[in-house]
Design an enzyme around this catalytic site. Structure first.
Site, PDB file in Angstrom:
ATOM      1  N   GLY A  28      -9.867  24.869  -0.961  1.00 46.08           N
ATOM      2  CA  GLY A  28     -10.097  23.460  -0.660  1.00 46.08           C
ATOM      3  C   GLY A  28     -10.267  22.579  -1.869  1.00 46.08           C
ATOM      4  N   GLY A  29      -9.859  21.323  -1.697  1.00 51.11           N
ATOM      5  CA  GLY A  29      -9.894  20.357  -2.794  1.00 51.11           C
ATOM      6  C   GLY A  29     -11.290  19.969  -3.218  1.00 51.11           C
ATOM      7  N   ASP A 146     -19.806  15.517   2.028  1.00 52.86           N
ATOM      8  CA  ASP A 146     -18.927  15.630   3.189  1.00 52.86           C
ATOM      9  C   ASP A 146     -19.622  15.630   4.537  1.00 52.86           C
ATOM     10  OD1 ASP A 146     -16.297  15.250   3.728  1.00 52.86           O
ATOM     11  OD2 ASP A 146     -15.683  17.304   3.383  1.00 52.86           O
ATOM     12  N   HIS A 170     -15.629  12.999   2.039  1.00 55.87           N
ATOM     13  CA  HIS A 170     -14.294  13.363   1.573  1.00 55.87           C
ATOM     14  C   HIS A 170     -13.225  13.204   2.644  1.00 55.87           C
ATOM     15  CE1 HIS A 170     -15.441  15.073  -2.382  1.00 55.87           C
ATOM     16  NE2 HIS A 170     -16.615  15.203  -1.785  1.00 55.87           N
ATOM     17  N   ASP A 375      -5.613  10.946   6.345  1.00 59.33           N
ATOM     18  CA  ASP A 375      -6.221  11.859   5.371  1.00 59.33           C
ATOM     19  C   ASP A 375      -7.165  11.087   4.469  1.00 59.33           C
ATOM     20  OD1 ASP A 375      -6.642  14.355   4.338  1.00 59.33           O
ATOM     21  OD2 ASP A 375      -4.533  14.752   3.935  1.00 59.33           O
ATOM     22  N   ALA A 381      -0.756  15.341  -3.268  1.00 62.61           N
ATOM     23  CA  ALA A 381       0.133  14.299  -3.793  1.00 62.61           C
ATOM     24  C   ALA A 381      -0.141  14.056  -5.272  1.00 62.61           C
ATOM     25  CB  ALA A 381      -0.047  13.017  -2.995  1.00 62.61           C
ATOM     26  N   ASP A 680     -41.032 -14.498   3.254  1.00 64.07           N
ATOM     27  CA  ASP A 680     -40.025 -13.441   3.412  1.00 64.07           C
ATOM     28  C   ASP A 680     -38.594 -13.933   3.339  1.00 64.07           C
ATOM     29  OD1 ASP A 680     -40.030 -14.780   6.035  1.00 64.07           O
ATOM     30  OD2 ASP A 680     -38.815 -13.065   6.671  1.00 64.07           O
TER      31      ASP A 680
END
Length: 727
Positions: A28-29, A146, A170, A375, A381, A680
């Site tokens: 996995g990235g 994630d 992610h 994605d 890519a 306030d």
């Protein structure tokens, strides 16, 4: 500084055989990206995550011995198999994954899955709390990663209120219309808001998160930040990079394998597709597009090959098994329809690729298809572009991949359009070398500048800055020591003046102003203070004088109404300090009433010399656009008049210029040696600025302010007033 990394997986996973435990790199990235960043960023770190398997006591001891022997900076979080299945295959991948990828009809909403998600997040919390020495918590940054751990920031904040927490998602964050379908939407948002900084790959996902918080929790954003539970939480965009130099220099390492691939497919152009098996990746659509391309381009028959590599994923989930069968059936159809004895149109592989094999295919292919339906980023890519040191090859990229925001020179496609994809394949195969080189050069330069190190450093620096801003606000908080000092100053003073705002300062903010009736406790406190010798109490509000009169006329206090347009000294009548011509007031009212019709649950409040448009109850997301339009129209209407447009706390007010709480306060400040102001709202900033430096100014709520000190809520205002009255 010590960096605590928390992810669903450790940087390695376990395999067990008769000889014991073996470690292998996690796929996995996320893992590869973080590992690369940590190698380049000189920092002490500790990585928490699931080891990838359930272990008995003996195996647990063996794993911990291996970690110690190899000096691995990591701590396993042990999760029982059944719990992990409901958590990972259940809530994470049957609920969150489809929902966050805008495939809501595929999402499963199971109470059992949700309870497992909560339980696993709590297991991570307990492991972190027991495994780190928190006595130097100021030197520790926690970076949570994630969608598996979105509750953890809130849990960790509750346990350790002062630590620095960053969270990075992610995958995409969906628009509020989609996210709001999650039954546990509030709990997830509150979990994320436990962080000081929440990061996303693209501005679209950041904006979706901001809109969701605003719409579902009713918290108005301020320049990408929220005030939540007394803290400032920032949301921002950090597109994840790669190790550009590593990929760009990889050709020599795999040149033999590249030659082998090309020799095996000699005379054929190579289209490469590599993805994890997942319905978000658009793999089936690629096959349909390739089929269409072949059906109308007979001249390419025998001259092109699609290498389709699917990486095994979630094989226990029936939906994924069904998808695999569907893809394999389509591959067989295409090969059967178009193939011949000496040509197989699709070479299909169902396997994981190691780095060398993956980059060799990047370098051997003429075209790569990266066409997910949705994605978060898609590093494939970026890796392809970086690896092409020969400046050859064409990237066909989905416009719905996060990386498309940075790789605009790719051939961008709508992955849902089979026609669009087929045309893109034709264009890519026919693209001249000069154009390939031109496109790749621009993309490579961009990836070289914003690499994995820059991504990580920018996030960590932004987290440090968010923490510094939080600490600055916290440093202004009125603690017990300062409170005692103020009480001493009050008691020793010979002439005292206290300015107190009403809404949000003495009473909570409510949906409609008429509901904020003062309690008897508040009235008693104001009366007792005003009766103290040489003490003046000034109730300073934006409300109509009639309301203040109805509630407080029996008290020996001074009152300022409509932000200074009316003043009433104790025991005297109201004095007007401003005017507003009726004709212009009618025009302002008419404009505001148009926007009441355009923004449901907004309403207009008319006063003697001011007029206000309230939108506290309106849909926050709709209000952003409508209020901006209203403000622009009001500015044009009052141009060249003696009126100002003021933006307050979910209210837009038009009032006479030069009249505000600051100017109204000045007549009370003569010869006094104790000055205090509490408020306030934005309108109270005029008061804080106008008072002399010696004045004690207090802002209710954690926001940027001219006040010297802050307190958390109206309850602390009441507590302070009580302490002033103690003998």
């Amino acid at each position: 500084m010590k960096l605590i990394i928390v992810a669903n997986r450790l940087p390695f996973s376990l395999s067990k055989d008769g000889h014991g435990i073996k470690l292998k790199k996690s796929p996995g990235g996320l893992v590869s990206g973080l590992e690369t960043f940590l190698k380049k960023y000189d920092v002490e770190f500790l990585w928490f995550g699931w080891p990838g398997a359930s272990l008995n006591k003996k195996e647990t001891k063996e794993l911990e011995r291996i970690i110690e022997d190899k000096k691995l900076s990591c701590v396993p979080v042990y999760v029982p198999d059944r719990l992990m299945d409901r958590f990972y295959n259940g809530f994470c991948n049957k609920t969150l994954w489809p929902l966050f990828h805008n495939l809501a009809p595929l999402a499963v909403y199971s109470q059992e899955f949700w309870h497992s998600y909560v339980e696993v997040n709590r297991l991570f919390l307990n492991t972190i709390l027991s495994s780190v020495d928190w006595k130097d918590e100021r030197d520790i940054l926690v970076w949570i990663h994630d969608y598996h751990l979105m509750l953890l920031p809130g849990m960790l904040r509750e346990a350790l209120p002062n630590i620095s927490i960053g969270f990075f998602l992610h995958i995409p964050f969906p628009p509020p219309e989609t996210f709001s379908q999650l039954p546990w939407r509030r709990e997830v948002l509150e979990g994320l808001l436990g962080a000081d900084l929440v990061g996303f790959h693209t501005y679209e996902y950041t904006n979706n998160f901001i809109r969701s918080v605003s719409k579902l929790l009713g918290i108005e954003p301020i320049m990408g930040s929220f005030i939540y539970n007394g803290r400032v939480v920032k949301a921002d965009t950090f597109p994840m990079g790669i190790d550009f130099e590593l990929f760009n220099s990889y050709a020599n390492r795999v040149e033999d394998r590249v030659r082998e691939i090309k020799r095996h497919l000699e005379g054929k152009r190579i289209i490469f597709s590599v993805d994890r098996l997942d319905y978000t990746k658009g793999i089936y659509n690629r096959l349909l597009a390739y089929e269409k391309f072949l059906s109308r381009n007979e001249g390419w028959h025998g001259k092109v090959v699609l290498i389709l590599n699917m990486v095994p994923s979630r094989e226990k989930v029936e939906q994924y098994q069904s998808m695999k069968r569907q893809i394999e059936q389509k591959v067989a159809e295409i090969n059967g329809r178009f193939g011949s004895v000496d040509w197989v149109p699709i070479l299909y592989h169902y396997r994981s690729l190691d780095w060398d094999e993956l980059v060799a295919h990047y370098l051997a292919c003429d075209v790569i298809l990266v066409t997910p339906i949705k994605d978060g980023m898609n590093l494939i890519a970026k890796e392809f572009v970086a690896s092409r040191s020969d400046l050859r090859g064409v990237l066909i990229l989905s416009e719905f991949a996060g990386s498309a925001k940075e790789l605009g020179e790719a051939v961008l496609v709508n992955p849902n359009s089979i026609e669009d994809l087929a045309r893109a394949i034709e264009l890519a195969l026919e693209m001249p070398p000069e154009e390939q080189e031109s496109r790749l050069k621009i993309m490579q330069e961009r990836l070289r500048r914003y690499n994995i190190l820059k991504w990580g450093v920018e996030f960590i620096e932004a987290l440090k800055e968010a923490t510094r801003e939080r600490d600055k606000l916290k440093a202004r908080e009125l603690n017990e020591k300062l409170m005692r000092r103020i009480v001493e100053m009050f008691k020793s003073a010979s002439k005292r003046v206290i300015f107190i705002d009403y809404d949000g300062t003495l009473v909570p903010l409510v949906k409609r102003p008429s509901l904020a009736v003062p309690s008897q406790e508040v009235k008693d406190l104001l009366k007792r203070l005003a009766l103290k010798e040489n003490t003046q109490v000034v109730l300073i509000s934006g409300r109509r004088k009639e309301e203040l009169e109805a509630w407080f006329s029996d008290l020996p206090i001074n009152m300022i109404a409509e932000h200074g347009c009316w003043i009433k000294y104790a025991g005297k009548d109201w004095e007007a300090r401003a005017t507003m011509p009726s004709d212009i007031k009618d025009k302002i009212r008419n404009v505001m009433e148009i926007y009441v019709d355009r923004l449901p649950q907004a309403f207009v409040e008319e006063k003697s010399f001011t007029i206000a448009f309230h939108y506290r109850n309106a849909d926050p997301e709709m209000a952003i656009g409508r209020v901006a339009e209203l403000v622009e129209e009001l500015h044009m209407l009052v141009a060249n008049t003696d009126l100002n447009v003021l933006l307050g706390n979910k209210v837009v007010e038009v009032r006479p210029a030069g009249i505000n709480k600051g100017t109204a306060s000045l007549s009370f400040c003569q010869d006094c040696d104790f000055l205090m102001a509490i408020g306030d709202d934005v309108t109270d900033e005029d008061l804080f600025r106008a008072l002399p430096e010696r004045a004690i100014t207090i802002k209710v709520g954690p926001a940027p302010t001219f006040a010297k000190y802050t307190i958390k809520s109206y309850k602390e205002t009441i507590n302070l007033l009580k302490q002033l009255l103690e003998e």
